[in-house]
Design a protein around this motif. Structure first.
Motif, PDB file in Angstrom:
ATOM      1  N   ILE A  54     -30.064 -67.264  74.081  1.00 22.82           N
ATOM      2  CA  ILE A  54     -29.855 -68.152  72.934  1.00 22.82           C
ATOM      3  C   ILE A  54     -28.382 -68.509  72.815  1.00 22.82           C
ATOM      4  N   ARG A  85     -28.513 -62.547  63.628  1.00 24.79           N
ATOM      5  CA  ARG A  85     -28.283 -63.982  63.423  1.00 24.79           C
ATOM      6  C   ARG A  85     -27.153 -64.407  64.346  1.00 24.79           C
ATOM      7  N   GLU A  87     -24.759 -67.646  65.323  1.00 28.41           N
ATOM      8  CA  GLU A  87     -24.286 -68.935  64.821  1.00 28.41           C
ATOM      9  C   GLU A  87     -23.263 -69.512  65.788  1.00 28.41           C
ATOM     10  N   VAL A 115     -34.383 -72.488  72.845  1.00 25.45           N
ATOM     11  CA  VAL A 115     -34.011 -71.791  71.615  1.00 25.45           C
ATOM     12  C   VAL A 115     -35.222 -71.657  70.700  1.00 25.45           C
ATOM     13  N   ASP A 116     -35.996 -72.715  70.575  1.00 23.57           N
ATOM     14  CA  ASP A 116     -37.198 -72.685  69.732  1.00 23.57           C
ATOM     15  C   ASP A 116     -38.203 -71.649  70.239  1.00 23.57           C
ATOM     16  N   ALA A 119     -36.241 -67.805  69.765  1.00 26.50           N
ATOM     17  CA  ALA A 119     -35.843 -67.317  68.440  1.00 26.50           C
ATOM     18  C   ALA A 119     -37.034 -67.256  67.492  1.00 26.50           C
ATOM     19  N   TRP A 122     -34.716 -70.965  63.721  1.00 24.54           N
ATOM     20  CA  TRP A 122     -33.433 -71.578  64.014  1.00 24.54           C
ATOM     21  C   TRP A 122     -33.276 -72.815  63.150  1.00 24.54           C
ATOM     22  N   TRP A 135     -27.778 -72.246  64.080  1.00 25.50           N
ATOM     23  CA  TRP A 135     -28.053 -70.816  64.003  1.00 25.50           C
ATOM     24  C   TRP A 135     -29.451 -70.496  64.531  1.00 25.50           C
ATOM     25  N   ALA A 136     -29.600 -69.252  64.954  1.00 28.19           N
ATOM     26  CA  ALA A 136     -30.899 -68.751  65.404  1.00 28.19           C
ATOM     27  C   ALA A 136     -30.990 -67.290  64.991  1.00 28.19           C
TER      28      ALA A 136
END
Length: 152
Positions: A54, A85, A87, A115-116, A119, A122, A135-136
């Motif tokens: 990520i 978290r 960022e 990322v989707d 995580a 996000w 952020w994630a």
């Protein structure tokens, strides 16, 4: 490179661990973001995957799509309770990330799809102008609560 590390704080009985570093918006800065994240997670005793992936995607996007000469990007990680978290902040608030599924033969455009997938949650936050933060979050508690990417 300005690096700020903070010792864990205790807030309302919850241990908070955080790490933040400012890097140049270059491929080298993006690579360094991933390496520093990996080492920080290791020092906290947290799993490196999928968080390192990520960080790599978010930092690469900051270096590639949000580059403004003379302006760095910042990577921050913090753990509150069982949630990590991540960022990444940069100074291109006018360029918000898009979750688009690229064509199968496309050479790029998969960053936020990854990322989707990796995580638990996000999103983006704007401000102060011209800044934006992508952020994630991943659960890093017991194995049953970790990110979807670690599930069998």
């Amino acid at each position: 490179m300005n690096q700020e590390t903070a010792t864990p704080e205790v807030q309302l009985g919850t241990r908070i661990q955080n790490f933040s570093v400012q890097l140049s918006p270059t491929p080298r800065g993006a690579r360094l973001a991933r390496l520093l994240a990996t080492e920080q997670l290791r020092s906290w005793g947290l799993p490196m995957d999928p968080a390192a992936h990520i960080v790599a995607e978010l930092a690469a996007n900051a270096a590639m799509h949000s580059r403004v000469p003379g302006r760095d990007f910042r990577v921050t990680h913090y753990v509150v309770g069982g949630t990590l978290r991540i960022e990444v902040s940069n100074t291109r608030g006018d360029r918000l990330p898009q979750l688009e599924h690229p064509l199968p033969h496309a050479e790029s455009g998969r960053g936020f799809v990854l990322v989707d997938a990796l995580a638990d949650r996000w999103g983006t936050a704007l401000g102060p102008y011209p800044r934006k933060t992508v952020w994630a979050e991943c659960h890093v508690g017991p194995p049953a609560e970790r990110c979807r990417a670690e599930e069998p």
